[in-house]
Design a protein around this motif. Structure first.
Motif, short mmCIF file in Angstrom:
data_model
loop_
_atom_site.label_atom_id
_atom_site.label_comp_id
_atom_site.label_asym_id
_atom_site.label_seq_id
_atom_site.Cartn_x
_atom_site.Cartn_y
_atom_site.Cartn_z
N ASP A 21 6.19 14.62 3.95
CA ASP A 21 7.28 14.46 4.91
C ASP A 21 7.69 13.00 5.02
O ASP A 21 8.88 12.68 5.02
CB ASP A 21 6.84 14.97 6.29
N TYR A 22 6.70 12.10 5.13
CA TYR A 22 7.03 10.68 5.20
C TYR A 22 7.66 10.21 3.90
O TYR A 22 8.60 9.40 3.91
CB TYR A 22 5.79 9.84 5.51
N ARG A 23 7.16 10.70 2.76
CA ARG A 23 7.72 10.30 1.47
C ARG A 23 9.20 10.67 1.38
O ARG A 23 10.02 9.84 0.97
CB ARG A 23 6.93 10.97 0.34
N ARG A 24 9.55 11.90 1.78
CA ARG A 24 10.97 12.29 1.75
C ARG A 24 11.78 11.45 2.72
O ARG A 24 12.92 11.06 2.42
CB ARG A 24 11.10 13.78 2.08
N LEU A 25 11.21 11.17 3.90
CA LEU A 25 11.92 10.38 4.90
C LEU A 25 12.17 8.97 4.39
O LEU A 25 13.26 8.41 4.57
CB LEU A 25 11.11 10.35 6.20
N TRP A 26 11.17 8.39 3.72
CA TRP A 26 11.32 7.03 3.21
C TRP A 26 12.32 6.96 2.06
O TRP A 26 13.18 6.07 2.03
CB TRP A 26 9.95 6.51 2.75
N ILE A 27 12.22 7.90 1.15
CA ILE A 27 13.17 7.91 0.02
C ILE A 27 14.58 8.15 0.52
O ILE A 27 15.53 7.47 0.11
CB ILE A 27 12.76 8.99 -1.01
N ASP A 35 0.85 -1.19 0.00
CA ASP A 35 0.00 0.00 0.00
C ASP A 35 0.89 1.24 0.00
O ASP A 35 1.65 1.48 0.94
CB ASP A 35 -0.89 -0.03 1.24
N LEU A 36 0.79 2.04 -1.05
CA LEU A 36 1.62 3.23 -1.19
C LEU A 36 0.95 4.49 -0.67
O LEU A 36 1.46 5.59 -0.88
CB LEU A 36 2.00 3.43 -2.67
N THR A 37 -0.18 4.32 0.02
CA THR A 37 -0.92 5.48 0.52
C THR A 37 -0.05 6.41 1.37
O THR A 37 -0.13 7.64 1.20
CB THR A 37 -2.16 5.03 1.32
N PRO A 38 0.77 5.90 2.30
CA PRO A 38 1.61 6.83 3.09
C PRO A 38 2.52 7.70 2.23
O PRO A 38 2.75 8.87 2.56
CB PRO A 38 2.42 5.90 3.99
N LEU A 39 3.02 7.16 1.13
CA LEU A 39 3.90 7.93 0.26
C LEU A 39 3.11 9.00 -0.50
O LEU A 39 3.65 10.07 -0.81
CB LEU A 39 4.60 7.01 -0.74
N ALA A 95 3.06 1.79 6.21
CA ALA A 95 4.36 2.47 6.34
C ALA A 95 5.43 1.51 6.82
O ALA A 95 6.56 1.50 6.31
CB ALA A 95 4.23 3.65 7.29
N ASN A 96 5.10 0.67 7.80
CA ASN A 96 6.09 -0.27 8.32
C ASN A 96 6.42 -1.35 7.29
O ASN A 96 7.56 -1.83 7.24
CB ASN A 96 5.58 -0.89 9.62
N ALA A 97 5.45 -1.73 6.47
CA ALA A 97 5.75 -2.67 5.38
C ALA A 97 6.70 -2.03 4.37
O ALA A 97 7.63 -2.68 3.88
CB ALA A 97 4.45 -3.10 4.71
N LEU A 98 6.47 -0.76 4.05
CA LEU A 98 7.38 -0.06 3.14
C LEU A 98 8.79 0.03 3.73
O LEU A 98 9.79 -0.08 3.01
CB LEU A 98 6.84 1.34 2.85
N ASN A 99 8.88 0.21 5.05
CA ASN A 99 10.19 0.26 5.69
C ASN A 99 10.91 -1.07 5.59
O ASN A 99 12.14 -1.11 5.45
CB ASN A 99 10.04 0.68 7.15
N THR A 100 10.18 -2.18 5.67
CA THR A 100 10.83 -3.49 5.52
C THR A 100 11.35 -3.69 4.10
O THR A 100 12.38 -4.34 3.90
CB THR A 100 9.87 -4.64 5.88
N VAL A 101 10.64 -3.14 3.12
CA VAL A 101 11.13 -3.21 1.74
C VAL A 101 12.47 -2.49 1.63
O VAL A 101 13.42 -2.97 1.00
CB VAL A 101 10.11 -2.58 0.77
N THR A 102 12.56 -1.32 2.28
CA THR A 102 13.82 -0.57 2.28
C THR A 102 14.96 -1.40 2.87
O THR A 102 16.04 -1.50 2.28
CB THR A 102 13.65 0.73 3.10
#
Length: 422
Positions: free
Chosen positions: A28-34, A19-23, A157-164
């Motif tokens: 702010d979260y999008r920049r932090l994740w990238i 789910d890319l909704t947080p991005l 968001a936490n799933a996206l962080n695991t991808v990172t």
């Protein structure tokens, strides 16, 4: 195709993939994740480069092993302290300054390599200081996420962080080996320093992140306060206990070299495949995580995921076909990612903001220390009995202990994300 039909076609895909909704909803979260994704890749490159450089200088595998020790000890010690600091100061500034410290250390590594200053003690010192910066940065970053996103977006968001993390762990060493082979250690370290600029920019653009707490006026936060809070919150405590059951009892990574030879008649390439398989499964767990946001009984999800990890490891211990063994290791990695997403989400949602840093510090200690204890236990059990007993027995032991924990704290299975209770 009409817009309605297109929407109906897209919905299953959103339910399957991350789910890319947080991005989309939080710049702010999008920049932090990238920024975190780019810098994590650089850190993985540097980690490999340091290990290669230590071996190049000493020719000793033991010396390379000490790199892990010099990294682990500061991470465990300062993980708790970093969490307390994150609950006292502006988390944006803490994240910014700690990322800047890591950048300076990467520049120092590059400068030393350019000047032919090849000293093992210097590399050990830098590794230790990098861990200190990471122990300060980690709790601050994790405590920021619930301030940037609504609670219902935390699993995504936490799933996206695991991808990172998993993508960095897979791609970083490969890129690091290629860069060191072609252009030397200094190139890997300089690229790492450049990648940190993305994290620095993301932190710089964030708003102030001072903790929301009444006692913040006193300007201090006690580690003991966080541990006392944990002692009175069985659901959060269970997230740590369940992870320890998996990582301490059923963590066979230290046995992969022996397993590769004894079970599969393989070599170093076989060991590499065994190490990579859980990471591949973990990456798939992050990519195919669209369903996480619909799960409200997150305690049940954690129990099922950790149980699946234990069973997959137990079956892996009985396999003698390499491809089947890799499959079960990948399934274990998928289960581990699922468990981590929900454990992190529960910790973030059920912990008051004024304590999030300290609880994230405890999380870092458990995540960093558990697998190391697991390596020791697996090696000991294999030495006393056999790798089969160590791996399969450890997997079944994980399931048994998890079941006993679930019986002891029955409320964990009733945890509902719509009304989070610590």
């Amino acid at each position: 195709m009409t817009r309605t039909a297109e929407t109906e076609t897209a919905r299953p895909r959103r339910r399957i993939f991350a789910d890319l909704t947080p991005l989309r909803t939080s710049p702010d979260y999008r920049r932090l994740w990238i920024g975190g994704t780019i810098s994590w890749l650089g850190q993985a490159m540097t980690a490999l480069a340091i290990s290669l450089q230590v071996y190049d200088i000493t020719g000793s595998s033991f010396s390379v092993g000490l790199v892990g020790l010099f990294s682990l000890v500061p991470l465990v010690v300062f993980g708790l302290y970093g969490g307390a600091v994150a609950d006292t100061v502006d988390r944006r500034k803490l994240g910014l300054y700690s990322a800047l410290g890591s950048t300076v250390l990467s520049i120092a590594l590059a400068g030393a390599a350019l000047l032919d200053h090849h000293r093992v003690w210097f590399l050990y010192a830098v590794v230790a200081l990098q861990s200190v910066c990471g122990a300060l940065n980690g709790p601050a970053r994790a405590a920021m996420t619930p301030r940037l996103l609504p609670a219902e977006q935390l699993p995504a968001a936490n799933a996206l962080n695991t991808v990172t993390m998993t993508a960095g762990m897979m791609a970083g060493p490969m890129l690091g080996g290629f860069i060191v082979g072609w252009w030397g250690y200094q190139a890997a370290y300089l690229i790492d320093a450049v990648t940190f600029s993305a994290a620095l920019y993301a932190m710089w653009r964030l708003p102030s992140m001072k903790p929301d707490r009444a006692e913040g006026a006193r300007g201090r936060a006690s580690v003991l306060d966080g541990l006392r809070f944990l002692g009175t919150r069985p659901n959060i405590r269970m997230t740590f206990f369940s992870d320890m059951a998996a990582m301490v009892l059923a963590h066979p990574k230290a046995l992969f070299p022996a397993v590769a030879v004894l079970w599969y008649g393989g070599d170093a390439k076989t060991v590499g495949a065994l190490v990579a398989a859980p990471a591949v499964g973990a990456l798939l767990g992050g990519v195919f995580s669209g369903w996480h946001g619909r799960v409200h009984r997150q305690g049940v999800a954690i129990l099922l995921a950790v149980g699946a990890w234990g069973l997959a490891i137990a079956v892996f211990g009985l396999t003698r076909n390499l491809w089947l063994g890799l499959l079960f290791l990948a399934l274990a990695g998928y289960a581990d990612t699922t468990s981590m997403v929900f454990r992190t989400t529960m910790l973030q949602a059920a912990t008051p903001d004024e304590l999030r840093g300290r609880l994230q510090g405890v999380f870092i200690v458990v995540v960093a220390g558990g697998p190391r204890l697991g390596d020791f236990l697996a090696g000991t059990a294999a030495g006393l009995a056999s790798p089969t007993v160590a791996v399969t027995g450890g997997g079944l032991g994980c399931v048994l202990v998890l079941g006993l924990l679930a019986l002891r704290w029955r409320g964990f299975a009733r945890y509902d994300a719509r009304s989070p209770q610590a």
